[in-house]
Write a protein that holds these residues in place. Structure first.
Motif, PDB file in Angstrom:
ATOM      1  N   UNK A  69      -6.104 -52.571  48.439  1.00 49.88           N
ATOM      2  CA  UNK A  69      -4.732 -53.039  48.230  1.00 49.88           C
ATOM      3  C   UNK A  69      -3.866 -51.909  47.698  1.00 49.88           C
ATOM      4  N   UNK A  70      -2.546 -52.081  47.837  1.00 46.98           N
ATOM      5  CA  UNK A  70      -1.600 -51.131  47.255  1.00 46.98           C
ATOM      6  C   UNK A  70      -0.355 -51.873  46.814  1.00 46.98           C
ATOM      7  N   UNK A  71       0.333 -51.271  45.838  1.00 52.35           N
ATOM      8  CA  UNK A  71       1.584 -51.818  45.323  1.00 52.35           C
ATOM      9  C   UNK A  71       2.513 -50.664  45.014  1.00 52.35           C
ATOM     10  N   UNK A  72       3.771 -50.805  45.388  1.00 55.79           N
ATOM     11  CA  UNK A  72       4.791 -49.821  45.057  1.00 55.79           C
ATOM     12  C   UNK A  72       5.733 -50.470  44.056  1.00 55.79           C
ATOM     13  N   UNK A  73       5.910 -49.826  42.899  1.00 53.82           N
ATOM     14  CA  UNK A  73       6.830 -50.357  41.888  1.00 53.82           C
ATOM     15  C   UNK A  73       7.914 -49.321  41.590  1.00 53.82           C
ATOM     16  N   UNK A  74       9.060 -49.834  41.164  1.00 51.60           N
ATOM     17  CA  UNK A  74      10.169 -48.998  40.725  1.00 51.60           C
ATOM     18  C   UNK A  74      10.476 -49.407  39.296  1.00 51.60           C
ATOM     19  N   UNK A  75      10.550 -48.404  38.402  1.00 49.63           N
ATOM     20  CA  UNK A  75      10.797 -48.675  36.989  1.00 49.63           C
ATOM     21  C   UNK A  75      12.137 -48.080  36.576  1.00 49.63           C
ATOM     22  N   UNK A  76      12.946 -48.892  35.920  1.00 48.95           N
ATOM     23  CA  UNK A  76      14.265 -48.466  35.457  1.00 48.95           C
ATOM     24  C   UNK A  76      14.140 -47.736  34.121  1.00 48.95           C
ATOM     25  N   UNK A  77      15.191 -47.040  33.689  1.00 45.31           N
ATOM     26  CA  UNK A  77      15.161 -46.384  32.376  1.00 45.31           C
ATOM     27  C   UNK A  77      14.986 -47.372  31.216  1.00 45.31           C
ATOM     28  N   UNK A  78      15.301 -48.638  31.445  1.00 45.80           N
ATOM     29  CA  UNK A  78      15.137 -49.652  30.396  1.00 45.80           C
ATOM     30  C   UNK A  78      13.697 -50.158  30.296  1.00 45.80           C
ATOM     31  N   UNK A  79      12.806 -49.683  31.170  1.00 50.66           N
ATOM     32  CA  UNK A  79      11.400 -50.085  31.115  1.00 50.66           C
ATOM     33  C   UNK A  79      11.079 -51.320  31.924  1.00 50.66           C
ATOM     34  N   UNK A  80      11.967 -51.738  32.807  1.00 49.41           N
ATOM     35  CA  UNK A  80      11.727 -52.891  33.670  1.00 49.41           C
ATOM     36  C   UNK A  80      11.189 -52.388  35.005  1.00 49.41           C
ATOM     37  N   UNK A  81      10.041 -52.922  35.410  1.00 47.62           N
ATOM     38  CA  UNK A  81       9.420 -52.541  36.680  1.00 47.62           C
ATOM     39  C   UNK A  81       9.556 -53.684  37.673  1.00 47.62           C
ATOM     40  N   UNK A  82       9.860 -53.315  38.921  1.00 45.16           N
ATOM     41  CA  UNK A  82       9.982 -54.291  39.992  1.00 45.16           C
ATOM     42  C   UNK A  82       9.043 -53.898  41.124  1.00 45.16           C
ATOM     43  N   UNK A  83       8.328 -54.880  41.653  1.00 50.98           N
ATOM     44  CA  UNK A  83       7.460 -54.655  42.804  1.00 50.98           C
ATOM     45  C   UNK A  83       8.352 -54.648  44.041  1.00 50.98           C
TER      46      UNK A  83
END
Length: 104
Positions: A69-83
């Motif tokens: 499996x794989x997952x790509x996440x994006x994390x904002x400067x506020x520490x919130x990650x979104x898949x």
């Protein structure tokens, strides 16, 4: 006449104040990482800094050689990650070594 305006106004108001659809895939980075590690046995493979007009975000690729499996996440400067992407049948590409003296 008043009854005809109330229902559309309520529906529009609910739609306008609802969180975006992607918000359901977002949480604090610690929570997202813990879930990827414990539930999917994924580990950080690669990452990088993505510059946008407003801010910089960190893009990470998490993979599991065991499960494929794989997952790509994006994390904002506020520490919130979104898949932003997830899937199966992960594979690692290997570069083919060039033979010296052979034109490419």
């Amino acid at each position: 006449m008043f009854k005809r305006l109330v229902a559309p106004a309520l529906l529009f108001g609910m739609a306008a104040t609802a969180p975006p659809a992607y918000a359901a895939n977002c949480a604090a980075r610690d929570i997202v990482v813990e879930r990827l590690e414990s539930k999917y046995s994924e580990h950080l493979l690669a990452g990088g800094l993505q510059q946008t007009r407003n801010a910089s975000t960190v893009v990470e690729v998490w993979t599991s050689e065991l499960n494929g499996t794989f997952t790509v996440i994006v994390t904002t400067p506020q520490g919130i990650s979104c898949v932003v992407a997830a899937g199966t049948d992960w594979f690692r590409a290997h570069r083919v070594a060039e033979v010296p003296g052979t034109p490419s």
